[in-house]
Scaffold this motif. Structure first.
Motif, PDB file in Angstrom:
ATOM      1  N   THR A 161      14.906   4.950   2.312  1.00 14.62           N
ATOM      2  CA  THR A 161      15.112   3.651   1.672  1.00 14.62           C
ATOM      3  C   THR A 161      15.261   2.524   2.692  1.00 14.62           C
ATOM      4  N   GLN A 162      15.999   2.774   3.753  1.00 13.56           N
ATOM      5  CA  GLN A 162      16.240   1.724   4.744  1.00 13.56           C
ATOM      6  C   GLN A 162      14.947   1.217   5.395  1.00 13.56           C
ATOM      7  N   PRO A 163      14.080   2.087   5.897  1.00 13.41           N
ATOM      8  CA  PRO A 163      12.820   1.574   6.468  1.00 13.41           C
ATOM      9  C   PRO A 163      11.948   0.883   5.421  1.00 13.41           C
ATOM     10  N   LEU A 164      11.964   1.407   4.207  1.00 15.67           N
ATOM     11  CA  LEU A 164      11.175   0.790   3.134  1.00 15.67           C
ATOM     12  C   LEU A 164      11.638  -0.637   2.891  1.00 15.67           C
ATOM     13  N   GLU A 165      12.949  -0.843   2.848  1.00 16.82           N
ATOM     14  CA  GLU A 165      13.486  -2.196   2.661  1.00 16.82           C
ATOM     15  C   GLU A 165      13.073  -3.114   3.802  1.00 16.82           C
ATOM     16  N   LEU A 166      13.128  -2.607   5.030  1.00 19.37           N
ATOM     17  CA  LEU A 166      12.727  -3.418   6.184  1.00 19.37           C
ATOM     18  C   LEU A 166      11.248  -3.791   6.116  1.00 19.37           C
ATOM     19  N   ILE A 167      10.426  -2.831   5.769  1.00 20.10           N
ATOM     20  CA  ILE A 167       8.985  -3.082   5.705  1.00 20.10           C
ATOM     21  C   ILE A 167       8.657  -4.097   4.623  1.00 20.10           C
ATOM     22  N   MET A 168       9.340  -4.022   3.509  1.00 25.54           N
ATOM     23  CA  MET A 168       9.003  -4.889   2.383  1.00 25.54           C
ATOM     24  C   MET A 168       9.536  -6.314   2.529  1.00 25.54           C
ATOM     25  N   LYS A 210       8.172  -5.774  15.439  1.00 25.98           N
ATOM     26  CA  LYS A 210       8.696  -5.422  16.761  1.00 25.98           C
ATOM     27  C   LYS A 210       9.716  -4.291  16.657  1.00 25.98           C
ATOM     28  N   LEU A 211      10.583  -4.374  15.659  1.00 27.85           N
ATOM     29  CA  LEU A 211      11.596  -3.352  15.469  1.00 27.85           C
ATOM     30  C   LEU A 211      10.963  -1.993  15.201  1.00 27.85           C
ATOM     31  N   PHE A 212      10.030  -1.947  14.261  1.00 26.17           N
ATOM     32  CA  PHE A 212       9.392  -0.676  13.926  1.00 26.17           C
ATOM     33  C   PHE A 212       8.604  -0.123  15.103  1.00 26.17           C
ATOM     34  N   ASP A 247       0.839  -1.194   0.000  1.00 28.34           N
ATOM     35  CA  ASP A 247       0.000   0.000   0.000  1.00 28.34           C
ATOM     36  C   ASP A 247       0.883   1.256   0.000  1.00 28.34           C
ATOM     37  N   VAL A 248       0.913   1.944  -1.140  1.00 30.88           N
ATOM     38  CA  VAL A 248       1.737   3.134  -1.302  1.00 30.88           C
ATOM     39  C   VAL A 248       1.263   4.253  -0.373  1.00 30.88           C
ATOM     40  N   GLU A 249      -0.025   4.382  -0.212  1.00 32.38           N
ATOM     41  CA  GLU A 249      -0.565   5.429   0.658  1.00 32.38           C
ATOM     42  C   GLU A 249      -0.139   5.208   2.113  1.00 32.38           C
ATOM     43  N   ALA A 250      -0.142   3.966   2.558  1.00 33.36           N
ATOM     44  CA  ALA A 250       0.294   3.656   3.922  1.00 33.36           C
ATOM     45  C   ALA A 250       1.770   4.003   4.103  1.00 33.36           C
ATOM     46  N   MET A 251       2.580   3.662   3.109  1.00 34.34           N
ATOM     47  CA  MET A 251       4.007   3.977   3.182  1.00 34.34           C
ATOM     48  C   MET A 251       4.218   5.482   3.188  1.00 34.34           C
ATOM     49  N   ASN A 252       3.489   6.199   2.372  1.00 34.81           N
ATOM     50  CA  ASN A 252       3.594   7.663   2.350  1.00 34.81           C
ATOM     51  C   ASN A 252       3.198   8.269   3.687  1.00 34.81           C
ATOM     52  N   THR A 253       2.191   7.703   4.329  1.00 33.34           N
ATOM     53  CA  THR A 253       1.762   8.194   5.637  1.00 33.34           C
ATOM     54  C   THR A 253       2.869   7.982   6.669  1.00 33.34           C
ATOM     55  N   ILE A 254       3.541   6.846   6.599  1.00 33.37           N
ATOM     56  CA  ILE A 254       4.663   6.578   7.503  1.00 33.37           C
ATOM     57  C   ILE A 254       5.775   7.597   7.260  1.00 33.37           C
ATOM     58  N   PHE A 255       6.108   7.826   5.983  1.00 33.10           N
ATOM     59  CA  PHE A 255       7.154   8.798   5.663  1.00 33.10           C
ATOM     60  C   PHE A 255       6.769  10.205   6.111  1.00 33.10           C
ATOM     61  N   GLN A 256       5.522  10.575   5.920  1.00 30.94           N
ATOM     62  CA  GLN A 256       5.061  11.902   6.341  1.00 30.94           C
ATOM     63  C   GLN A 256       5.162  12.056   7.853  1.00 30.94           C
ATOM     64  N   LYS A 267       8.899  -9.313   3.824  1.00 30.97           N
ATOM     65  CA  LYS A 267       7.733  -9.966   4.439  1.00 30.97           C
ATOM     66  C   LYS A 267       8.105 -11.226   5.213  1.00 30.97           C
ATOM     67  N   ASN A 268       9.173 -11.884   4.832  1.00 30.34           N
ATOM     68  CA  ASN A 268       9.514 -13.148   5.477  1.00 30.34           C
ATOM     69  C   ASN A 268      10.003 -12.966   6.920  1.00 30.34           C
ATOM     70  N   LYS A 269      10.364 -11.772   7.310  1.00 29.18           N
ATOM     71  CA  LYS A 269      10.817 -11.513   8.672  1.00 29.18           C
ATOM     72  C   LYS A 269       9.815 -10.611   9.379  1.00 29.18           C
ATOM     73  N   LYS A 270       8.573 -10.794   9.065  1.00 26.23           N
ATOM     74  CA  LYS A 270       7.504  -9.913   9.529  1.00 26.23           C
ATOM     75  C   LYS A 270       7.439  -9.710  11.048  1.00 26.23           C
ATOM     76  N   PRO A 271       7.427 -10.756  11.876  1.00 29.54           N
ATOM     77  CA  PRO A 271       7.330 -10.504  13.323  1.00 29.54           C
ATOM     78  C   PRO A 271       8.484  -9.667  13.854  1.00 29.54           C
ATOM     79  N   PHE A 272       9.699  -9.946  13.396  1.00 28.53           N
ATOM     80  CA  PHE A 272      10.858  -9.176  13.838  1.00 28.53           C
ATOM     81  C   PHE A 272      10.733  -7.724  13.397  1.00 28.53           C
TER      82      PHE A 272
END
Length: 90
Positions: free
Chosen positions: A62-69, A79-81, A27-36, A71-76
């Motif tokens: 870029t770094q948070p975007l990579e972490l969010i995307m 928790k990190l975010f 969801d691009v809008e969700a990511m934009n909201t996080i960045f905002q 998906k295979n390490k979702k629980p970690f």
């Protein structure tokens, strides 16, 4: 000043909902909201790095975007975010 900080208030649940939307539905809008949400912090911190301001901002987005995307390490990642969000480090 008070208006700016009050407009930045977001509950943990709201924040994690945005992270989940960005992860599961790309969801691009969700990511934009996080960045905002973190835009003021990113701009402030970009002045402290020894690189061009635009590059610093791009790197900090870029770094948070990579972490969010990742998906295979979702629980970690969740928790990190959540921890970074609580400490206002991102």
């Amino acid at each position: 000043m008070e208006e700016e900080s009050s407009s930045r208030i977001m509950s943990d649940d709201e924040f994690m909902k945005l992270v989940k939307l960005a992860q599961t539905k790309s969801d691009v809008e969700a990511m934009n909201t996080i960045f905002q949400y973190f835009d003021q912090d990113i701009k402030r911190l970009s002045k402290l790095l020894r690189m061009p301001k635009e590059d610093a901002i791009q790197s900090m987005k870029t770094q948070p975007l990579e972490l969010i995307m990742k998906k295979n390490k979702k629980p970690f990642i969740e928790k990190l975010f959540l921890e970074l969000y609580r400490k206002q480090l991102i």
